[in-house]
Scaffold this active site. Structure first.
Site, short mmCIF file in Angstrom:
data_model
loop_
_atom_site.label_atom_id
_atom_site.label_comp_id
_atom_site.label_asym_id
_atom_site.label_seq_id
_atom_site.Cartn_x
_atom_site.Cartn_y
_atom_site.Cartn_z
N GLY A 543 3.57 -16.11 51.93
CA GLY A 543 2.74 -16.18 53.12
C GLY A 543 2.16 -14.84 53.53
CG ASP A 544 4.59 -11.44 54.33
OD1 ASP A 544 4.58 -10.66 55.28
OD2 ASP A 544 5.50 -12.28 54.14
CG MET A 545 1.05 -10.90 48.68
SD MET A 545 2.80 -10.77 49.10
CE MET A 545 3.55 -11.70 47.79
#
Length: 770
Positions: A543-545
């Protein structure tokens, strides 16, 4: 000053298949005029509605007609196996040199595997994603909703806008395998820095104490990593409910001791969670500013009060849809007004022009000064930490932007300071492997933002920067006099990129989130469950990327328009936007019944066989996908399988027998050689790659130099994950290793603010530049 009015809409010719559907959809989200040449046949109603809303299509009968349509495009976005591409000449150049031509292929346009084929399962496996998912006693499996292909699509849209910002029409090469390999968090980095690689474990994070826990009526995601408050406040809550057990003892205040005894802590936290309803636990956690969330199915996204308040959802109307339309997930940013309604895909009417706009191309005209890199001349003030924010500025930096990263010993980035995130035992904050990879191509400035003078210097840097990127909690910048309105007083053209977990506004705006809590809120975690089993979550920060890619795209959109603005990026919205047609399926139905079972979690409604099969060696696997009759007949020429003459329906009825026979064949063979054999016959296959495979055993990634080496002053020569969007005319570059803490403080403050040696010495003595 930048112009007050926007340029005409970007004209995009969409020649994509499933490899880059997401790229074309994201360009719809930035207001592009997207025209296809195909009506989306072959997709079910939910998929067709989701992927192609907001587009029109023009029937094209021959190459000359395609060339005529392409002549009006600023960007051509094309995807598929190399053998099926329509826009490349025999010498590898573009047929449409006037345009930005983005090509997404399974393995890229160069290298020994350029002609290999693959779908999401095969490419997630080749890129290392599949290895990280699943239970330790079962098959590896990729994240749900074709995240490998969606990641590649996002990089395709990024590559398109990078080329538009550069002002140079050019060919852009995006490999799905490389897009995946750059999205593994520590999947390959742990091998590079420590000679090991993470293994699938059913969704328990390796380097942070977060996971999915069973609640009284469902599941929740959460944990106790991060600041010390995350532990003390959770412990206080557990104690209030009489569930703290021996965790109140003084010894548990030591984070290193807690980490070593994680199994015991998790057992007590599980007991605490199991006695509360999931929704109630999540609501109370938000009130206490703790990173916990209910695991919800994607079909409930349209009921989420945070998403509704921020106008994230998009209503799609058109022929074949219910009166009033259907609600779908929207687009993952709020900078310029984003669409809240879209028409479904429709054919261009007789007499209607294929392109809505007219006038000069958005791409380079006469008099534009060529750039060596797309973002040359752009300076970025980087106030981010951990993963999502640094992944944004990493991408901007590798395409030529000057990244000025602000750090301090007083706000310790866990990727630099936390021992669990160093990857290599014995490393220190200046050579943490995690930090090195995501902070290359940046200059490091130490400013203690707890001091008024530190904040004054930070504000003084703003007029010298084009972009400010931050991932503080909502309200922090405003308290420093650095909200968007205040920044505009310092720099009227500035772009502010804010990356809060759920956005700057809305009823949940103060929610504290980690990657796992956002995955739970978005519906992603729920779909990681095997049929009949509990959700497993992910073991890496996908999710961060995903959020970072969305933030990069929104930033490039503003740069391409030549205007400032505030990118209010919600990581929840970015993840929800990747849930594909899930929000539509309860209304429009699914394409086909789900054929997966607990023993076969990788089966597909569109392919048989489709799975991960054991090969020779300990825990070694190969992914195989047969998507058409030609591939099936090629496979049966290599191995004796049931239903050799059967069509898809026949194979589906005998899938257990086919999988058993295929398993008996693959389990005796070397996976790398087997993948080579299958691909030589046109069958989509790839080894389920570990971090070691990617870095050391993948001849294709090596031929494309995907793991370049930078010489770090402490670590020495060290490999880094490479650049995904390969621009032919303005290529990116890795030109400097991650900075030591404060390494460039004096250099930057002299260069941008004109400070003298005496002034710099005084700042150091006062603790401002610590």
């Amino acid at each position: 000053m930048r112009p007050d009015t926007d340029p005409p809409a970007l004209r995009v010719l969409d020649l994509t298949d499933e490899l880059a559907f997401q790229g074309a959809r994201l360009l719809v989200g930035v207001g592009a005029d997207v025209v296809r040449t195909e009506p989306g046949t072959g997709l079910g109603p939910a998929a067709r509605t989701h992927w192609h809303a907001g587009k029109r299509w023009v029937p094209v009968d021959d190459p000359a007609g395609l060339d005529t349509l392409a002549a009006g495009a600023d960007v051509v976005l094309e995807s598929g196996p190399v053998a099926r591409l329509r826009g490349l000449r025999e010498d590898g150049s573009s047929r449409w040199p006037h345009a930005v031509h983005v090509v997404v292929t399974p393995f890229g346009l160069t290298g020994p595997r350029r002609d290999w084929v693959g779908d999401d399962l095969v490419l997630a496996s080749a890129g290392g994603m599949t290895w990280l998912g699943g239970r330790p006693d079962g098959q590896p499996k990729p994240p749900p909703r074709e995240q490998a292909l969606q990641t590649a699509g996002a990089h395709a849209a990024i590559g398109a806008l990078l080329a538009v910002v550069s002002g140079t029409p050019q060919l852009v090469d995006v490999s799905v395998q490389e897009a995946v390999a750059a999205t593994l968090e520590t999947g390959a980095l742990a091998w590079i820095h420590a000679g090991r690689f993470p293994v699938r474990n059913g969704g328990v994070y390796e380097h942070v104490a977060h996971r999915i826990f069973e609640a009284a009526d469902g599941h929740v995601a959460g944990g106790y990593s991060g600041s010390n408050r995350m532990w003390t406040d959770l412990l206080a809550w557990m104690a209030e409910r009489g569930e703290a057990g021996d965790l109140v003892d003084e010894r548990w205040q030591d984070p290193a001791f807690r980490w070593r005894q994680r199994a015991h802590v998790d057992a007590l936290v599980q007991r605490f969670a199991a006695r509360q309803p999931a929704a109630e636990l999540a609501t109370e956690a938000r009130a206490r500013s703790l990173p916990w969330a209910e695991v919800v199915p994607a079909g409930r996204l349209t009921d989420n009060p945070q998403l509704r308040d921020r106008d994230f959802l998009v209503t799609i109307t058109g022929a074949g849809l219910p009166d009033g339309g259907v609600e779908d997930v929207g687009f993952p940013w709020a900078a310029l007004p984003r669409p809240v309604s879209l028409p479904s895909l429709r054919e261009v009417a007789p007499g209607e022009a294929p392109w809505r706009g007219s006038g000069p191309s958005r791409v380079r005209g006469d008099g534009v000064t060529p750039k060596s890199r797309a973002l040359e001349g752009i300076r970025v003030l980087d106030l981010t930490w951990v993963l999502a924010g640094p992944y944004v500025t990493k991408q901007l930096g590798e395409h030529g932007a000057d990244i000025v990263k602000i750090e301090s010993r007083h706000r310790q980035d866990p990727t630099r300071f936390a021992p669990s995130m160093h990857l290599r035992p014995g490393s220190d904050p200046d050579d943490s492997g995690y930090f090195l990879n995501f902070n290359r191509n940046k200059r490091g400035v130490a400013l203690n933002l707890r001091t008024e003078e530190g904040r004054r210097l930070l504000r003084a840097l703003v007029p010298h920067c084009d972009v400010v990127v931050e991932n503080f909690s909502p309200g922090v910048l405003a308290r420093w006099g650095m909200d968007h309105a205040s920044l505009r007083e310092l720099n009227p053209d500035v772009i502010l990129v804010s990356m809060a977990g759920v956005g700057q506004t809305g009823p949940w705006r103060n929610a504290v989130t980690f990657a796992d809590t956002l995955a739970a809120m978005s519906g992603l975690s729920d779909e990681t469950r095997d049929p009949g089993g509990p959700p497993q979550g992910l073991t890496f920060g996908l999710g961060d990327m995903v959020a970072a890619n969305a933030a990069v795209l929104a930033t490039l959109d503003l740069l391409a328009r030549g205007r400032g603005g505030h990118v209010d990026l919600s990581q929840l919205e970015a993840m929800a936007a990747t849930m594909g047609p899930a929000a539509l399926e309860p209304v429009l139905g699914t394409d086909a019944p789900d054929p997966r079972t607990a023993e076969h979690p990788n089966r597909s409604p569109r392919a048989v066989p489709h799975g991960v099969y054991p090969t020779a060696g300990d825990d070694r696997w190969v992914a195989v996908s047969v998507t058409d009759e030609a591939q099936w007949h090629a496979l049966t020429r290599l191995v004796n399988l049931p239903c050799a003459d059967g069509d898809l329906d026949t194979r589906r009825a005998n899938e257990d027998e086919i999988d058993a026979a295929l398993t008996a064949w693959t389990s005796r063979q070397d996976g790398h050689k087997l993948a080579e054999l299958l691909q030589s016959e046109g069958v989509a296959a790839a080894v389920v790659a570990t971090g070691q495979d990617l870095v050391e055993a993948d001849e294709h990634l090596a031929a494309r130099a995907f793991y370049p080496v930078l010489d770090h002053p402490l670590t020495g020569p060290v490999r880094h994950e490479g650049i995904v969007a390969r621009l032919a005319a303005t290529p990116g570059e890795l030109d400097r290793p991650a900075p030591l803490l404060g390494q460039h403080t004096h250099e930057v403050l002299r260069e941008l603010l004109g400070l003298s040696d005496e002034q710099l010495a005084a700042l150091a003595a006062e603790g401002v530049t610590e």
